[in-house]
Design a protein around this motif. Sequence first.
Motif, PDB file in Angstrom:
ATOM      1  N   ALA A 241       0.844  -1.210   0.000  1.00  0.00           N
ATOM      2  CA  ALA A 241       0.000   0.000   0.000  1.00  0.00           C
ATOM      3  C   ALA A 241       0.871   1.248   0.000  1.00  0.00           C
ATOM      4  O   ALA A 241       0.718   2.140   0.822  1.00  0.00           O
ATOM      5  N   GLY A 242       1.828   1.293  -0.936  1.00  0.00           N
ATOM      6  CA  GLY A 242       2.631   2.496  -1.133  1.00  0.00           C
ATOM      7  C   GLY A 242       1.865   3.456  -2.038  1.00  0.00           C
ATOM      8  O   GLY A 242       0.632   3.548  -1.983  1.00  0.00           O
ATOM      9  N   ALA A 243       2.614   4.172  -2.884  1.00  0.00           N
ATOM     10  CA  ALA A 243       1.998   5.203  -3.713  1.00  0.00           C
ATOM     11  C   ALA A 243       0.875   4.634  -4.594  1.00  0.00           C
ATOM     12  O   ALA A 243      -0.284   5.074  -4.516  1.00  0.00           O
ATOM     13  N   MET A 244       1.204   3.637  -5.413  1.00  0.00           N
ATOM     14  CA  MET A 244       0.202   3.089  -6.341  1.00  0.00           C
ATOM     15  C   MET A 244      -0.886   2.322  -5.608  1.00  0.00           C
ATOM     16  O   MET A 244      -2.068   2.387  -5.965  1.00  0.00           O
ATOM     17  N   GLY A 245      -0.501   1.586  -4.564  1.00  0.00           N
ATOM     18  CA  GLY A 245      -1.487   0.832  -3.799  1.00  0.00           C
ATOM     19  C   GLY A 245      -2.516   1.754  -3.174  1.00  0.00           C
ATOM     20  O   GLY A 245      -3.716   1.450  -3.155  1.00  0.00           O
TER      21      GLY A 245
ATOM     22  N   LEU B 225      -2.564  -3.802   2.797  1.00  0.00           N
ATOM     23  CA  LEU B 225      -1.547  -4.645   3.440  1.00  0.00           C
ATOM     24  C   LEU B 225      -0.179  -4.020   3.215  1.00  0.00           C
ATOM     25  O   LEU B 225       0.211  -3.753   2.067  1.00  0.00           O
TER      26      LEU B 225
ATOM     27  N   THR C 290       3.821  -4.070  -4.718  1.00  0.00           N
ATOM     28  CA  THR C 290       5.145  -3.898  -4.111  1.00  0.00           C
ATOM     29  C   THR C 290       6.093  -3.439  -5.217  1.00  0.00           C
ATOM     30  O   THR C 290       5.718  -3.392  -6.395  1.00  0.00           O
TER      31      THR C 290
ATOM     32  N   ALA D 270       9.292  -4.534  -7.550  1.00  0.00           N
ATOM     33  CA  ALA D 270       9.480  -5.850  -8.161  1.00  0.00           C
ATOM     34  C   ALA D 270      10.276  -6.811  -7.273  1.00  0.00           C
ATOM     35  O   ALA D 270       9.922  -7.982  -7.123  1.00  0.00           O
TER      36      ALA D 270
ATOM     37  N   MET E 141       6.207 -10.751  -0.378  1.00  0.00           N
ATOM     38  CA  MET E 141       4.767 -10.455  -0.245  1.00  0.00           C
ATOM     39  C   MET E 141       3.938 -11.699  -0.578  1.00  0.00           C
ATOM     40  O   MET E 141       3.000 -12.047   0.144  1.00  0.00           O
TER      41      MET E 141
ATOM     42  N   LEU F 299       0.363  -5.602 -11.213  1.00  0.00           N
ATOM     43  CA  LEU F 299       0.514  -4.406 -12.055  1.00  0.00           C
ATOM     44  C   LEU F 299       1.872  -3.740 -11.865  1.00  0.00           C
ATOM     45  O   LEU F 299       2.042  -2.557 -12.156  1.00  0.00           O
ATOM     46  N   LEU F 300       2.835  -4.514 -11.370  1.00  0.00           N
ATOM     47  CA  LEU F 300       4.170  -3.944 -11.148  1.00  0.00           C
ATOM     48  C   LEU F 300       4.821  -3.601 -12.487  1.00  0.00           C
ATOM     49  O   LEU F 300       4.577  -4.272 -13.489  1.00  0.00           O
TER      50      LEU F 300
ATOM     51  N   THR G 162      -0.140   6.994 -12.381  1.00  0.00           N
ATOM     52  CA  THR G 162       1.022   7.296 -11.542  1.00  0.00           C
ATOM     53  C   THR G 162       0.522   7.702 -10.155  1.00  0.00           C
ATOM     54  O   THR G 162      -0.668   7.966  -9.976  1.00  0.00           O
TER      55      THR G 162
ATOM     56  N   LEU H  26       3.914   9.412  -2.795  1.00  0.00           N
ATOM     57  CA  LEU H  26       3.617   9.534  -1.364  1.00  0.00           C
ATOM     58  C   LEU H  26       4.260  10.825  -0.877  1.00  0.00           C
ATOM     59  O   LEU H  26       5.423  11.094  -1.184  1.00  0.00           O
TER      60      LEU H  26
ATOM     61  N   LYS I 162       5.926  -0.767 -22.105  1.00  0.00           N
ATOM     62  CA  LYS I 162       6.157   0.043 -20.892  1.00  0.00           C
ATOM     63  C   LYS I 162       7.563  -0.236 -20.352  1.00  0.00           C
ATOM     64  O   LYS I 162       8.245   0.677 -19.882  1.00  0.00           O
TER      65      LYS I 162
ATOM     66  N   ARG J  68      17.451   4.075  -2.314  1.00  0.00           N
ATOM     67  CA  ARG J  68      16.754   2.788  -2.152  1.00  0.00           C
ATOM     68  C   ARG J  68      17.115   1.868  -3.307  1.00  0.00           C
ATOM     69  O   ARG J  68      17.444   2.322  -4.412  1.00  0.00           O
TER      70      ARG J  68
ATOM     71  N   GLU K  83      14.597  -1.292  -9.270  1.00  0.00           N
ATOM     72  CA  GLU K  83      13.969  -2.446  -9.933  1.00  0.00           C
ATOM     73  C   GLU K  83      14.754  -2.871 -11.187  1.00  0.00           C
ATOM     74  O   GLU K  83      14.222  -3.560 -12.045  1.00  0.00           O
TER      75      GLU K  83
HETATM   76  P1  NAD Z   1       6.127   2.092  -3.203  1.00  0.00           P
HETATM   77  O1  NAD Z   1       7.527   1.808  -2.759  1.00  0.00           O
HETATM   78  O2  NAD Z   1       5.537   3.437  -2.938  1.00  0.00           O
HETATM   79  O3  NAD Z   1       5.143   1.010  -2.551  1.00  0.00           O
HETATM   80  C1  NAD Z   1       5.481  -0.321  -2.282  1.00  0.00           C
HETATM   81  C2  NAD Z   1       4.892  -0.649  -0.918  1.00  0.00           C
HETATM   82  O4  NAD Z   1       4.981  -2.032  -0.696  1.00  0.00           O
HETATM   83  C3  NAD Z   1       5.634   0.045   0.237  1.00  0.00           C
HETATM   84  O5  NAD Z   1       4.732   0.779   1.027  1.00  0.00           O
HETATM   85  C4  NAD Z   1       6.271  -1.125   1.002  1.00  0.00           C
HETATM   86  O6  NAD Z   1       6.316  -0.884   2.405  1.00  0.00           O
HETATM   87  C5  NAD Z   1       5.324  -2.249   0.656  1.00  0.00           C
HETATM   88  N1  NAD Z   1       5.951  -3.572   0.754  1.00  0.00           N
HETATM   89  C6  NAD Z   1       6.977  -4.050   0.036  1.00  0.00           C
HETATM   90  N2  NAD Z   1       7.237  -5.333   0.358  1.00  0.00           N
HETATM   91  C7  NAD Z   1       6.360  -5.670   1.307  1.00  0.00           C
HETATM   92  C8  NAD Z   1       6.110  -6.873   2.040  1.00  0.00           C
HETATM   93  N3  NAD Z   1       6.820  -7.983   1.833  1.00  0.00           N
HETATM   94  N4  NAD Z   1       5.119  -6.857   2.947  1.00  0.00           N
HETATM   95  C9  NAD Z   1       4.390  -5.743   3.150  1.00  0.00           C
HETATM   96  N5  NAD Z   1       4.563  -4.588   2.482  1.00  0.00           N
HETATM   97  C10 NAD Z   1       5.530  -4.559   1.569  1.00  0.00           C
HETATM   98  O7  NAD Z   1       6.076   1.734  -4.750  1.00  0.00           O
HETATM   99  P2  NAD Z   1       5.067   2.308  -5.873  1.00  0.00           P
HETATM  100  O8  NAD Z   1       5.606   3.579  -6.415  1.00  0.00           O
HETATM  101  O9  NAD Z   1       3.675   2.245  -5.370  1.00  0.00           O
HETATM  102  O10 NAD Z   1       5.279   1.221  -7.022  1.00  0.00           O
HETATM  103  C11 NAD Z   1       4.747  -0.100  -6.948  1.00  0.00           C
HETATM  104  C12 NAD Z   1       4.935  -0.761  -8.317  1.00  0.00           C
HETATM  105  O11 NAD Z   1       4.193  -0.023  -9.304  1.00  0.00           O
HETATM  106  C13 NAD Z   1       6.383  -0.761  -8.813  1.00  0.00           C
HETATM  107  O12 NAD Z   1       6.622  -1.899  -9.592  1.00  0.00           O
HETATM  108  C14 NAD Z   1       6.452   0.483  -9.692  1.00  0.00           C
HETATM  109  O13 NAD Z   1       7.481   0.438 -10.657  1.00  0.00           O
HETATM  110  C15 NAD Z   1       5.070   0.420 -10.331  1.00  0.00           C
HETATM  111  N6  NAD Z   1       4.555   1.709 -10.822  1.00  0.00           N
HETATM  112  C16 NAD Z   1       4.699   2.843 -10.080  1.00  0.00           C
HETATM  113  C17 NAD Z   1       4.171   4.028 -10.568  1.00  0.00           C
HETATM  114  C18 NAD Z   1       4.243   5.313  -9.756  1.00  0.00           C
HETATM  115  O14 NAD Z   1       3.887   6.368 -10.295  1.00  0.00           O
HETATM  116  N7  NAD Z   1       4.602   5.290  -8.492  1.00  0.00           N
HETATM  117  C19 NAD Z   1       3.533   4.061 -11.819  1.00  0.00           C
HETATM  118  C20 NAD Z   1       3.388   2.856 -12.529  1.00  0.00           C
HETATM  119  C21 NAD Z   1       3.914   1.693 -12.024  1.00  0.00           C
END
Ligand code: NAD
Length: 307
Positions: free
Chosen positions: A8-12, A29, A75, A77, A83, A100-101, A127, A130, A184, A265, A268
């Motif tokens: 549940a980071g940015a995309m989640g 989660l 998450t 990749a 996870m 959707l990674l 996109t 956070l 992509k 950090r 990927e």
């Molecule tokens: P992010 O780092 O913001 O979120 C990932 C989340 O997963 C984090 O909050 C982390 O704490 C959690 N996490 C990781 N492993 C875990 C585990 N084992 N148990 C519990 N939590 C766990 O990443 P994001 O930017 O949301 O990107 C996610 C995916 O989407 C990546 O593959 C990224 O390339 C892709 N993506 C991102 C964007 C964007 O604009 N941010 C756009 C398109 C695709």
Amino acid sequence: MLIYIAGAGAMGCRFGYQLHEAGNEVILLDNWEEHIEAIKENGLKITGDKEDNVKLPIMKPNEATRKAELIILFTKAMQLPSMLQDIEQIIDENTKVLCLLNGLGHDEVLEKYMPIKNILLGVTVWTAGLAGPGVAKLSGTGSVNIQSLDKAGVEGAKHIVDVMNEANLNVEYDEDVYPSIWRKACVNGTMNSTCALLDATIGEFFSSETAEEVVLNIIHEFVKVGEATGVKLDEKEIIDYVFATSKAAAHHYPSMHQDLVQNHRQTEIDFINGYVARKGRELGIDTPYCQLITDLIHSKENILGIK
Ligand code: NAD
């Protein structure tokens, strides 16, 4: 529908928020303590195109017990296997697991953890960012393409498409999603690693004298390897798409720059250029550009002490 967002980071947070607003039961989660505490105490805050604050349940993956109808994986990749291990207990024969990674090869990972009839593979150009623990910054628009890996799962996948479209996520069922995933990956493979290595915006890199040659060579390696794995790719169309994207995003630092340069950090890279180099080796295809870029990103991770 009971939907878990696994990561549940940015995309989640974007997908979780939109699906919650459309009336689904959404459970986030994650294992990031400050983020969990912030959302438990203050709700998930939304900024950007609109301001909002929603109460969403959030827990660690191994605390979830109810079987999921849909799990959306978000998450990074390299975090996917851990996870998948931690959510095994919420997957049964009726659960759809949508990946959707960014990057390549996630289908090979998913198949180690569940039958293919559970798996939906996709790609998104939405996109998100956070702005701190518990605060998602959402702006702009996007779309999603998804495919069921098993023909027997197509009907269920189309139901998921409908549920996600009620949340305005602009989802299409795709009979063959692999070309879009590779396209992509070409965008990420030409911009992310280069801009991270050069500490440059996309526009700065693409207007440099050698950029065109570097970009065309990287795309050519992706296309050769992708086609050898059975994916139908149109190199000319991908080149046009990559250069159009570079113009639209000229002022941005790509996400790998944010991960590596700004936040120190892990990247990927092994699932983008690194995947092409690895597959190329297996298939006897030379990929000198992808190999060098992968090695240099790993060098930078080492120099910065990133594990
Ligand atoms: P992010 O780092 O913001 O979120 C990932 C989340 O997963 C984090 O909050 C982390 O704490 C959690 N996490 C990781 N492993 C875990 C585990 N084992 N148990 C519990 N939590 C766990 O990443 P994001 O930017 O949301 O990107 C996610 C995916 O989407 C990546 O593959 C990224 O390339 C892709 N993506 C991102 C964007 C964007 O604009 N941010 C756009 C398109 C695709």
